[in-house]
Scaffold this active site. Structure first.
Site, PDB file in Angstrom:
ATOM      1  N   HIS A  78      -8.060 -12.262   2.465  1.00  0.00           N
ATOM      2  CA  HIS A  78      -7.583 -11.396   3.537  1.00  0.00           C
ATOM      3  C   HIS A  78      -7.559 -12.127   4.874  1.00  0.00           C
ATOM      4  O   HIS A  78      -6.761 -11.785   5.760  1.00  0.00           O
ATOM      5  CB  HIS A  78      -8.447 -10.142   3.639  1.00  0.00           C
ATOM      6  CG  HIS A  78      -7.704  -8.963   4.203  1.00  0.00           C
ATOM      7  ND1 HIS A  78      -6.663  -8.350   3.528  1.00  0.00           N
ATOM      8  CD2 HIS A  78      -7.824  -8.307   5.379  1.00  0.00           C
ATOM      9  CE1 HIS A  78      -6.185  -7.362   4.262  1.00  0.00           C
ATOM     10  NE2 HIS A  78      -6.870  -7.316   5.382  1.00  0.00           N
ATOM     11  N   LYS A  83       0.839  -1.201   0.000  1.00  0.00           N
ATOM     12  CA  LYS A  83       0.000   0.000   0.000  1.00  0.00           C
ATOM     13  C   LYS A  83       0.876   1.254   0.000  1.00  0.00           C
ATOM     14  O   LYS A  83       1.948   1.280   0.600  1.00  0.00           O
ATOM     15  CB  LYS A  83      -0.906   0.006   1.237  1.00  0.00           C
ATOM     16  CG  LYS A  83      -2.142  -0.869   1.104  1.00  0.00           C
ATOM     17  CD  LYS A  83      -3.078  -0.636   2.274  1.00  0.00           C
ATOM     18  CE  LYS A  83      -4.388  -1.375   2.092  1.00  0.00           C
ATOM     19  NZ  LYS A  83      -5.321  -1.134   3.209  1.00  0.00           N
TER      20      LYS A  83
END
Length: 291
Positions: free
Chosen positions: A235, A160
């Site tokens: 996830h 990210k």
């Protein structure tokens, strides 16, 4: 919207994030019903979020809020707005307090037994990258051949915020990655460096990676009824990785670096205790108390 796209590209946002943020912001603009965007207020933002809350979860609400905040940050940077009405809107705390869903270490290992098919080694490698290295699905999708340092035994992961993170690869995963590299389908484009290539000779998409994990979970649950109600996903494999490390006594600061978290507070949500640990603690009490 053109300014927003340009700003996100310049800031290094991934294509996946850009698409998600564009979709959220477009819905927000429709909700303004003709009101000029730079005249929108905190109430407009909250009204939009509340309207979505009835059909989406807290995580989605917080992601939507992040998209709107980023949108106004872009407009301010380009001098198309003077203030950000979303900055004063608080994120939901419910999501922060929610206990992460994860597989126990043995269940994670058992799930690997249900990966089969023509591309078994490739799919095992994908599953293990998320469950034993903690990679996000987008990070698996973005992996290139050059990111696998075979001699060093590490992966260069683009996470990210366009941040690079070097991850040591567990020994049990190394032969699978080597096998994938050896049997990799040659993509149509000679410029394509994707580590995982689909049957269509293109970079394996995020949706395809999710499908691989989904099929594995479905088969795994059939043989493990006690986990049938558990909401498993890519996830959740990342959750399992963080929990496994902390349960094995790894320092939370190291876990933070391996997970690629910006803040240690994010890592701290994995410091939960399981039922066995609670029982062990109470058993200690029973041994020490005498009447």
């Amino acid at each position: 919207m053109d300014a927003f796209i340009l700003w996100m590209k310049q800031a290094g946002y991934t294509e996946t994030t850009r698409k998600e943020y564009m979709r959220e912001v477009q819905s927000y603009l429709v909700s303004l019903d003709g009101r000029e965007v730079h005249k929108a207020t905190k109430m407009n933002v909250i009204s939009f979020l509340v309207g979505k809350q009835s059909t989406t979860g807290e995580h989605t609400r917080n992601r939507t809020l992040s998209a709107i905040r980023t949108f106004y940050a872009a407009l301010i940077d380009f001098e198309l707005a003077e203030r950000n009405p979303a900055n004063d809107v608080k994120k939901s705390k419910t999501e922060k307090n929610k206990k992460p869903v994860y597989l126990e270490e043995q269940d994670l290992a058992n799930a690997l037994q249900f990966i089969n098919g023509r591309y078994k080694e490739r799919n095992i490698a994908i599953f293990m990258l998320m469950g034993y290295c903690g990679l996000r699905v987008g990070e698996v999708h973005r992996l290139n051949l050059s990111h696998f340092r075979k001699l060093k035994g590490t992966l260069e992961v683009l996470g990210k915020g366009r941040k690079w993170n070097e991850i040591p690869v567990p020994e049990l995963l190394l032969p699978y990655l080597a096998k994938v590299e050896e049997e990799r389908i040659h993509p149509y484009s000679t410029r394509e460096e994707a580590f995982f290539v689909s049957q269509k000779k293109q970079r394996l998409s995020i949706r395809q990676i999710q499908k691989i994990a989904g099929l594995t979970f479905a088969s795994f649950k059939k043989h493990h009824p006690h986990l049938s109600d558990m909401d498993l996903s890519c996830h959740k494999l990342r959750h399992s990785f963080a929990t496994m490390l902390l349960n094995n006594g790894v320092d939370v600061r190291i876990v933070k670096e391996l997970m690629g978290h910006a803040s240690i507070e994010t890592t701290m949500i994995y410091t939960h205790v399981n039922d066995d640990q609670k029982k062990q603690a109470m058993a200690t009490m029973n041994r020490n108390v005498r009447f």
